[in-house]
Design a protein around this motif. Structure first.
Motif, PDB file in Angstrom:
ATOM      1  N   ALA A  30       0.832  -1.188   0.000  1.00 10.30           N
ATOM      2  CA  ALA A  30       0.000   0.000   0.000  1.00 10.30           C
ATOM      3  C   ALA A  30       0.872   1.246   0.000  1.00 10.30           C
ATOM      4  O   ALA A  30       2.078   1.199   0.251  1.00 10.30           O
ATOM      5  N   ASN A  46     -17.423  -5.176  -2.929  1.00  8.39           N
ATOM      6  CA  ASN A  46     -16.454  -5.628  -3.915  1.00  8.39           C
ATOM      7  C   ASN A  46     -15.043  -5.703  -3.332  1.00  8.39           C
ATOM      8  O   ASN A  46     -14.794  -5.269  -2.198  1.00  8.39           O
ATOM      9  N   GLU A  47     -14.128  -6.253  -4.115  1.00 10.02           N
ATOM     10  CA  GLU A  47     -12.793  -6.560  -3.603  1.00 10.02           C
ATOM     11  C   GLU A  47     -12.049  -5.320  -3.137  1.00 10.02           C
ATOM     12  O   GLU A  47     -11.396  -5.323  -2.084  1.00 10.02           O
ATOM     13  N   LYS A  48     -12.141  -4.239  -3.899  1.00 12.11           N
ATOM     14  CA  LYS A  48     -11.452  -3.017  -3.513  1.00 12.11           C
ATOM     15  C   LYS A  48     -12.038  -2.448  -2.222  1.00 12.11           C
ATOM     16  O   LYS A  48     -11.298  -1.994  -1.336  1.00 12.11           O
ATOM     17  N   GLN A  50     -13.513  -4.158   0.100  1.00 14.80           N
ATOM     18  CA  GLN A  50     -13.096  -5.058   1.183  1.00 14.80           C
ATOM     19  C   GLN A  50     -11.689  -4.718   1.655  1.00 14.80           C
ATOM     20  O   GLN A  50     -11.411  -4.680   2.867  1.00 14.80           O
ATOM     21  N   GLU A  51     -10.798  -4.434   0.711  1.00 17.01           N
ATOM     22  CA  GLU A  51      -9.420  -4.087   1.067  1.00 17.01           C
ATOM     23  C   GLU A  51      -9.378  -2.799   1.902  1.00 17.01           C
ATOM     24  O   GLU A  51      -8.692  -2.738   2.931  1.00 17.01           O
ATOM     25  N   GLU A  52     -10.106  -1.786   1.449  1.00 19.98           N
ATOM     26  CA  GLU A  52     -10.145  -0.527   2.201  1.00 19.98           C
ATOM     27  C   GLU A  52     -10.794  -0.732   3.567  1.00 19.98           C
ATOM     28  O   GLU A  52     -10.359  -0.157   4.573  1.00 19.98           O
ATOM     29  N   HIS A  71     -10.439   5.405   5.018  1.00 20.89           N
ATOM     30  CA  HIS A  71     -10.505   4.095   4.355  1.00 20.89           C
ATOM     31  C   HIS A  71     -11.953   3.613   4.234  1.00 20.89           C
ATOM     32  O   HIS A  71     -12.337   3.035   3.213  1.00 20.89           O
ATOM     33  N   GLU A  74     -13.424   5.682   1.498  1.00 24.94           N
ATOM     34  CA  GLU A  74     -12.984   5.199   0.180  1.00 24.94           C
ATOM     35  C   GLU A  74     -13.727   3.921  -0.194  1.00 24.94           C
ATOM     36  O   GLU A  74     -14.071   3.723  -1.373  1.00 24.94           O
ATOM     37  N   ALA A  75     -13.979   3.068   0.794  1.00 20.39           N
ATOM     38  CA  ALA A  75     -14.761   1.857   0.512  1.00 20.39           C
ATOM     39  C   ALA A  75     -16.144   2.221  -0.006  1.00 20.39           C
ATOM     40  O   ALA A  75     -16.679   1.573  -0.917  1.00 20.39           O
ATOM     41  N   VAL A  78     -15.698   3.338  -3.763  1.00 22.25           N
ATOM     42  CA  VAL A  78     -15.396   2.303  -4.763  1.00 22.25           C
ATOM     43  C   VAL A  78     -16.506   1.276  -4.867  1.00 22.25           C
ATOM     44  O   VAL A  78     -16.573   0.524  -5.852  1.00 22.25           O
ATOM     45  N   ASP A  79     -17.387   1.229  -3.864  1.00 19.97           N
ATOM     46  CA  ASP A  79     -18.562   0.354  -3.928  1.00 19.97           C
ATOM     47  C   ASP A  79     -19.736   1.101  -3.293  1.00 19.97           C
ATOM     48  O   ASP A  79     -19.993   0.986  -2.093  1.00 19.97           O
TER      49      ASP A  79
END
Length: 521
Positions: A30, A46-48, A50-52, A71, A74-75, A78-79
Motif C-alpha cells: 500500500a 467488492n474486492e477493492k 473489502q481491502e479498504e 478508508h 474510500e470503501a 469504490v462500492d
C-alpha cells in the motif's frame, strides 16, 4: 493470560517481525506501507471496498479513528452499495473510552447509519453490526442534559447491543472484541467517589479476549482492548506479555506504540515506558504535518514520557520534554490532549519539589487550545500553583489559586461530570490543607489532607493520564513526616506505592521516614 496463549502470541510476533504476516505483506504494497496486524472481516462488498474496509478496521482497533475514517469513506466510493462502509464511518465518529461524543460526531454517525439503512445490509451478520452501533447513536429515551450522563446512557445501550451481537456470532472475533471494549468503556462511566471498584467488567472483558488469542494471535483489537481491560494496579500483571508484544504488531502506529505504557506505568517499569512513548511521540510527530489529529497523540505520549523521566530522576530529558510541549504551535482540541498538556507541565515542577517554579506556572499555556472548554485540565494548573505557593510561603496566592480550583469544581459539577469533579475536589482539599498547615492549624490540615487522599484513592486513574500529577496521599505522607509521625507516614507512603508502584518520591519518603524513625529512637 495462560502460558499457552503467551506462547502463541510470541510465536506470532516472531512471524510478524520476519514479515510473514499475510496482511502485513499486503499492507507493505500500500501507499503508506503500514503494518497493522491481522484482521479478517468478510463483507458483502467488492474486492477493492473489502481491502479498504480491512485497513480501516485495523486502524479502528488501534483507536486511530481519524486514520481509519478515510478508508471507510474510500470503501463507500469504490462500492456505492457497500452498507458496511457506513458502519465503519459511524464507528470512527465516537471515542467511547475517552470522552463524550461531540455534536459533530453524533451528526456524522447518525448520517452514516441513515445511509447504511437506506442501502440495506444483505446478511444478518452485517445487519447485526449496523444495529449494534446504531444503539449508541440513537438518542436515549430520556435525554440526559449533561454530556457525561448522555454518554453513559449511549455506552450502556451500545454495550447491550454488542453483547447480543457477540452471543449471536460467538465465533466472530471482532464481535467479541467490540463487546469486550464496550464492557471496559461502560466501566469507565461508573467511577463513583468513596466506592471501591471490583473490576468485574474489566475482568470479564479480559477473560473474553483471552479466549480468542489462540486462534487470532495477531488481531489488533485483542491486544489493544486487553491492555485497557487490565489497566489497573490490581490487574496489570496479567497484560505484561501482551504489552511487550503490541508494538511489534503495529510498529508505526502512535497509539499502538503508546498503549503498552498503560501497563508499564501500573507496574513501575519506567525504562520501558520511556522507550515506547518516545517511539510513539516520534510516530505522532512525523504525522502531524498531514494530520492535525496526530498532535493529540503526540501530547498524550509526552505526558507519559515526562512522568517516566521524572521517576527515573532524568531531569535533563524531563526538561527537554517540557520545552517540546511548550513550543507546540498546534494541538488538536480534545479533552485528553488538554489534560496531558497541562499535567506534564505541572508534574515537571511538583515531582522535583520545585515549589517556587510551580507557583509561577502560567495557567492555560501554551495558548494553543480553547482551555476554557476543559475545566479539569485548567484545574491542574491551579493545583500546581496552589501547592507551590503554599509550600513556598505565599499563602495569599495559594488562597487565590484555591478559589480558581473551586470555580472549576463548580463547573464540572454543573456539567454532571462526577469523576473529574471529584478528582478536582481532592486537589482543592490538598491545597487548602497545606494552607492550613502553614497557618499552624496542623490537625485540621492533616484531617483535610487525609480526606483528599481518600477521595482521590477511591477512584482509579482515568486512561487519559499516566497517574495523578502529585498524589494527594504522598502530600499527606509528607505532612506526617514533617510532624515526625513516622509510623503513620510510612503507612501513607506504602499506601501510595500500592496504588502507584515504584514512584520515586514515595520511595524516598518511605526511606526518609524509616531513617528518621531509627535515629530518634
Amino acid at each position: 493470560m495462560t502460558s499457552k496463549y503467551i506462547l502463541r502470541i510470541c510465536a506470532a510476533l516472531l512471524a510478524l517481525s520476519a514479515g510473514l504476516s499475510t496482511f502485513a505483506l499486503a499492507q507493505q504494497k500500500a501507499e503508506h506501507e503500514v503494518q497493522l496486524g491481522v484482521v479478517n472481516f468478510p463483507i458483502s462488498c467488492n474486492e477493492k471496498a473489502q481491502e479498504e474496509f480491512h485497513t480501516g478496521l485495523a486502524h479502528l482497533h488501534h483507536m486511530m479513528y481519524e486514520q481509519a475514517r478515510p478508508h471507510f469513506e474510500e470503501a463507500a466510493k469504490v462500492d456505492p452499495s457497500c452498507a458496511m462502509s457506513h458502519w465503519g464511518i459511524a464507528m470512527t465518529s465516537f471515542q467511547p473510552l475517552w470522552h463524550p461524543t461531540s455534536p459533530e460526531g453524533l451528526e456524522r454517525g447518525q448520517a452514516a447509519l441513515a445511509r447504511a439503512r437506506e442501502l440495506g445490509a444483505p446478511t444478518e451478520r452485517e445487519k447485526g453490526y449496523i444495529a449494534a452501533v446504531e444503539a449508541f447513536f440513537t438518542d436515549p429515551e430520556s435525554r440526559r442534559e449533561s454530556p457525561a450522563r448522555d454518554h453513559e446512557a449511549r455506552v450502556r445501550a451500545w454495550l447491550e447491543a454488542q453483547r447480543e451481537l457477540h452471543e449471536s456470532y460467538p465465533e466472530d472475533v471482532d464481535a467479541a472484541a467490540f463487546y469486550a471494549l464496550a464492557e471496559v468503556c461502560y466501566a469507565m462511566t461508573q467511577f463513583s467517589p468513596h466506592e471501591e471498584r471490583d473490576f468485574t467488567r474489566e475482568r470479564r472483558a479480559g477473560a473474553l479476549i483471552e479466549e480468542y488469542f489462540e486462534d487470532h494471535p495477531e488481531h489488533p483489537g485483542l491486544f489493544h482492548y486487553l491492555l485497557h481491560a487490565y489497566d489497573s494496579s490490581e490487574l496489570a500483571h496479567k497484560a505484561l506479555e501482551a504489552a511487550r508484544g503490541y508494538d511489534k504488531l503495529a510498529p508505526n502506529t502512535p497509539h499502538a506504540l503508546h498503549m503498552p505504557s498503560h501497563i508499564f506505568v501500573r507496574l513501575g517499569l519506567w525504562e520501558e515506558t520511556v522507550d515506547r512513548d518516545k517511539r510513539a511521540a516520534k510516530a505522532a510527530r512525523d504525522g502531524m504535518e498531514d494530520d492535525p489529529h496526530a498532535s493529540a497523540h503526540y501530547v498524550h505520549s509526552l505526558d507519559y514520557v515526562m512522568y517516566a523521566y521524572l521517576q527515573l530522576g532524568d531531569t535533563e530529558n524531563a526538561r527537554k520534554t517540557l520545552e517540546r510541549a511548550r513550543t507546540l504551535d498546534k494541538v488538536h482540541p480534545v479533552p485528553f490532549a488538554a489534560y496531558n498538556l497541562a499535567a506534564l507541565q505541572v508534574r515537571h515542577f511538583l515531582e522535583q519539589q520545585q515549589w517556587q517554579q510551580a507557583a509561577e506556572l502560567e495557567p492555560a499555556m501554551p495558548d494553543v487550545l480553547p482551555w476554557e472548554q476543559f475545566p479539569a485540565a485548567e484545574a491542574i494548573f491551579y493545583y500546581g500553583r496552589g501547592i507551590g505557593a503554599a509550600r513556598s510561603g505565599d499563602l495569599n496566592q495559594a488562597k487565590m489559586d484555591r478559589e480558581r480550583l473551586q470555580e472549576r469544581i463548580h463547573t464540572l459539577r454543573d456539567e454532571d461530570d462526577a469523576y473529574w469533579a471529584s478528582m478536582t475536589e481532592a486537589l482543592g482539599k490538598a491545597v487548602e490543607a497545606w494552607i492550613l498547615y502553614e497557618q499552624g492549624e496542623t490537625e485540621q490540615a492533616l484531617s483535610l489532607m487525609r480526606e483528599g487522599a481518600d477521595l482521590e484513592d477511591s477512584m482509579d486513574k482515568h486512561p487519559t493520564t499516566p497517574g495523578e500529577v502529585l498524589p494527594v496521599r504522598e502530600l499527606y505522607a509528607d505532612l506526617l513526616l514533617k510532624e515526625e509521625r513516622f509510623e503513620q507516614a510510612k503507612a501513607a507512603f506504602e499506601a501510595s506505592l500500592q496504588r502507584t508502584p515504584n514512584r520515586r518520591n514515595a520511595l524516598r519518603g518511605l526511606e526518609m521516614a524509616e531513617l528518621r524513625e531509627n535515629t530518634t529512637r
